[in-house]
Design a protein around this motif. Structure first.
Motif, PDB file in Angstrom:
ATOM      1  N   ALA A   1       0.837  -1.184  -0.211  1.00 12.22           N
ATOM      2  CA  ALA A   1      -0.059  -0.084   0.063  1.00 12.22           C
ATOM      3  C   ALA A   1       0.848   1.091  -0.083  1.00 12.22           C
ATOM      4  O   ALA A   1       0.608   2.142  -0.742  1.00 12.22           O
ATOM      5  CB  ALA A   1      -0.962   0.019   1.137  1.00 12.22           C
ATOM      6  N   SER A   2       1.883   1.097   0.823  1.00 14.86           N
ATOM      7  CA  SER A   2       2.906   2.321   0.839  1.00 14.86           C
ATOM      8  C   SER A   2       3.345   2.692  -0.524  1.00 14.86           C
ATOM      9  O   SER A   2       3.915   3.701  -1.163  1.00 14.86           O
ATOM     10  CB  SER A   2       4.124   2.249   1.893  1.00 14.86           C
ATOM     11  N   ALA A   3       3.791   1.428  -1.031  1.00 19.39           N
ATOM     12  CA  ALA A   3       4.584   1.544  -2.641  1.00 19.39           C
ATOM     13  C   ALA A   3       3.381   2.075  -3.547  1.00 19.39           C
ATOM     14  O   ALA A   3       3.775   3.184  -4.548  1.00 19.39           O
ATOM     15  CB  ALA A   3       5.106   0.146  -3.048  1.00 19.39           C
ATOM     16  N   ASP A   4       2.244   1.609  -3.463  1.00 19.33           N
ATOM     17  CA  ASP A   4       1.226   1.843  -4.688  1.00 19.33           C
ATOM     18  C   ASP A   4       0.899   3.501  -4.609  1.00 19.33           C
ATOM     19  O   ASP A   4       0.734   4.225  -5.367  1.00 19.33           O
ATOM     20  CB  ASP A   4       0.089   1.037  -4.214  1.00 19.33           C
ATOM     21  N   ALA A   5       1.202   4.045  -3.033  1.00 16.38           N
ATOM     22  CA  ALA A   5       0.458   5.415  -2.865  1.00 16.38           C
ATOM     23  C   ALA A   5       1.602   6.426  -3.701  1.00 16.38           C
ATOM     24  O   ALA A   5       1.229   7.677  -3.681  1.00 16.38           O
ATOM     25  CB  ALA A   5       0.245   5.683  -1.611  1.00 16.38           C
ATOM     26  N   CYS A   6       2.716   6.108  -3.743  1.00 15.76           N
ATOM     27  CA  CYS A   6       3.650   6.826  -4.428  1.00 15.76           C
ATOM     28  C   CYS A   6       4.446   6.405  -5.699  1.00 15.76           C
ATOM     29  O   CYS A   6       5.448   7.001  -6.316  1.00 15.76           O
ATOM     30  CB  CYS A   6       4.752   6.995  -3.330  1.00 15.76           C
ATOM     31  N   GLY A   7       3.750   5.198  -6.374  1.00 12.26           N
ATOM     32  CA  GLY A   7       4.235   5.033  -7.542  1.00 12.26           C
ATOM     33  C   GLY A   7       5.454   4.023  -7.773  1.00 12.26           C
ATOM     34  O   GLY A   7       5.707   3.618  -8.730  1.00 12.26           O
ATOM     35  N   LEU A   8       5.844   3.433  -6.461  1.00 12.63           N
ATOM     36  CA  LEU A   8       6.905   2.674  -6.658  1.00 12.63           C
ATOM     37  C   LEU A   8       6.279   1.236  -7.234  1.00 12.63           C
ATOM     38  O   LEU A   8       5.359   0.827  -6.774  1.00 12.63           O
ATOM     39  CB  LEU A   8       7.648   2.298  -5.453  1.00 12.63           C
ATOM     40  N   VAL A   9       6.954   0.428  -8.067  1.00 10.95           N
ATOM     41  CA  VAL A   9       6.582  -0.687  -8.483  1.00 10.95           C
ATOM     42  C   VAL A   9       7.237  -1.909  -8.141  1.00 10.95           C
ATOM     43  O   VAL A   9       8.469  -1.846  -8.100  1.00 10.95           O
ATOM     44  CB  VAL A   9       6.553  -0.523 -10.155  1.00 10.95           C
ATOM     45  N   GLU A  10       6.559  -3.132  -7.615  1.00  8.59           N
ATOM     46  CA  GLU A  10       7.252  -4.065  -7.029  1.00  8.59           C
ATOM     47  C   GLU A  10       8.201  -4.960  -8.040  1.00  8.59           C
ATOM     48  O   GLU A  10       7.560  -5.372  -9.099  1.00  8.59           O
ATOM     49  CB  GLU A  10       6.299  -4.883  -6.215  1.00  8.59           C
ATOM     50  N   GLN A  11       9.429  -5.196  -7.668  1.00  9.34           N
ATOM     51  CA  GLN A  11      10.155  -5.983  -8.432  1.00  9.34           C
ATOM     52  C   GLN A  11      10.393  -7.578  -8.023  1.00  9.34           C
ATOM     53  O   GLN A  11      10.596  -8.292  -8.757  1.00  9.34           O
ATOM     54  CB  GLN A  11      11.689  -5.636  -8.670  1.00  9.34           C
ATOM     55  N   GLY A  12      10.234  -7.712  -6.580  1.00  7.55           N
ATOM     56  CA  GLY A  12      10.462  -8.899  -6.130  1.00  7.55           C
ATOM     57  C   GLY A  12      10.579  -8.748  -4.619  1.00  7.55           C
ATOM     58  O   GLY A  12      10.846  -7.895  -4.185  1.00  7.55           O
ATOM     59  N   VAL A  13      10.253 -10.045  -3.774  1.00  7.97           N
ATOM     60  CA  VAL A  13      10.283 -10.180  -2.489  1.00  7.97           C
ATOM     61  C   VAL A  13      11.139 -11.539  -2.444  1.00  7.97           C
ATOM     62  O   VAL A  13      10.883 -12.645  -2.664  1.00  7.97           O
ATOM     63  CB  VAL A  13       9.006 -10.263  -1.699  1.00  7.97           C
TER      64      VAL A  13
END
Lengths: 268, 268
Positions: free
Chosen positions: B231-243
């Motif tokens: 949710a924190s990433a979505d709110a600022c436009g960061l795109v998940e690459q992997g966990v």
């Protein structure tokens, strides 16, 4: 012992000298952390064990009585007790717990300098694990000479499982505000003995910001196998009554952490 | 924090103030004791991660850089680095490690007071576990504003398994002669946060018999769930690459102690 240069402060002249005053405060944390039973439970086992003894068990000698926690349990159950320990510092604590009437002897096993016979001799704190094989055999001889005919010898030892459970860099530690301790266990390569390093910090004055004095004791603890115990007993005529699982009335097995052994001197 | 009366000596004004000078000495023991990877292994993962990055990753900002162990790894690998930490005491250690040329900023997240953009922002010491949910979201916004288009944000958090692994009265402790420490972990009832109590004794003078000063720090550490992070990433436009599983190129799973998260700012 390590080969570090000894200093007055950090190496105690004798085990338990530096930790005697604070010993009881960390007792429960350490005892249960090591899988041992508390004194009250051990005393319940003992009184259960000798409840049908004839003649009854009245006089009890405790070897390695420490600060007298078990002696107190037995006094409260109506026994006449004598305590023996090699540490004067621990006996000082026992004296202040028990008052002036309980005989306390400072002696190092296998020496048991008493001139009476007891209904039971006990050593319920894994203390025999401090003895070498030769010292163990000699201690059995002293015990046999100290028991009345028909008397009982009850002690516990750390089992092989209990020894292993202390290895692998295991650490127990606690902070009690005005004192803190770290117990670190290092097994020997064969797993049959370990060194316990007992580091302690005690605050020098009552105010919270006062500095602390550090002490370090190194205790060498040996594995005591069933063959060694039985050979020691056979050599002095003590007869095995049972090996129990940590002060519970079921037989010891491979998972047993602490073995509770019961022997009896024939006669009576 | 506890509600005990604070004193000058035993309660630090800010986390890591009292432990900064000795921090690196207990680093390996504690890091591996907690199941975390050492800095060298983490740096290997990072350079592997961004080896095919175009444009290449040259400038790196580390959040919560501590004593600068990771910054040093990255400098040795040819990166231009900037370190940020909230603790002046830790930055003093980093400064003496890294020399005068590495910019070091004292700031508390979510504040990231830099006027340049970075190819990568990292936080590889479970530091984001110190943040509340609100602080975490604000930190993500600060990071997004600090990355160049296409830049990477790489951090780790203790997983639920990692949090649980610290619970149940677990203790780490060590004695280094002139200093000793006890780290005690107490989980919250829901298992989603824990308090780490960091007790330390440091010898006041060089001689072995000198007394020790004690310090105690209480660190509150929060669980940071995947939903919160996403949710924190979505709110600022960061795109998940992997966990990833603790700095190894395989996906995180339920047994993962430390999750290594990788996000990317779109563009470039």
């Amino acid at each position: 012992m390590t080969d570090r240069t000894p200093t007055v402060q950090t190496i105690a002249p004798q085990p338990y000298t530096t930790v005697a005053e604070t010993y009881d405060r960390l007792g429960e944390l350490v005892t249960t952390g090591l899988g041992e039973k508390l004194h009250h439970d051990k005393a319940d086992f003992l009184t259960g064990l000798w409840s049908d003894s004839a003649p009854p068990v009245e006089s009890v000698l405790e070897l390695a009585c420490g600060t007298g926690l078990m002696l107190q349990e037995l006094v409260e159950r109506g026994h006449r007790v004598v305590g023996l320990d090699r540490s004067e510092a621990m006996l000082t604590q026992a004296r202040s717990r028990l008052g002036p009437d309980v005989p306390l002897l400072c002696a190092t096993l296998p020496d048991i300098p008493v001139d009476q016979h007891f209904d039971a001799v006990i050593s319920p704190g894994a203390s025999l694990n401090y003895l070498t094989e030769t010292e163990l055999a000699a201690t059995f001889r002293s015990v046999a000479a100290t028991l009345r005919p028909g008397g009982l010898f009850v002690f516990d030892v750390l089992s092989p499982a209990g020894m292993g459970g202390r290895g692998g860099g295991r650490v127990l530690a606690g902070d009690f505000d005005d004192m803190a301790f770290i117990l670190a266990f290092a097994n020997s390569p064969d797993g049959d003995s370990y060194e316990m390093t007992w580091t302690q910090f005690v605050r020098m004055e009552s105010e919270a910001a006062a500095p602390y004095l550090k002490s370090v004791e190194h205790h060498q603890v040996y594995g005591v196998g069933p063959e060694t115990i039985r050979a020691s007993a056979d050599a002095c005529g003590l007869v095995e009554q049972g090996v129990y699982d940590n002060y519970v009335f079921r037989p010891s097995d491979d998972a047993t952490l602490v073995q509770t052994w019961v022997f009896r001197l024939p006669g009576a």
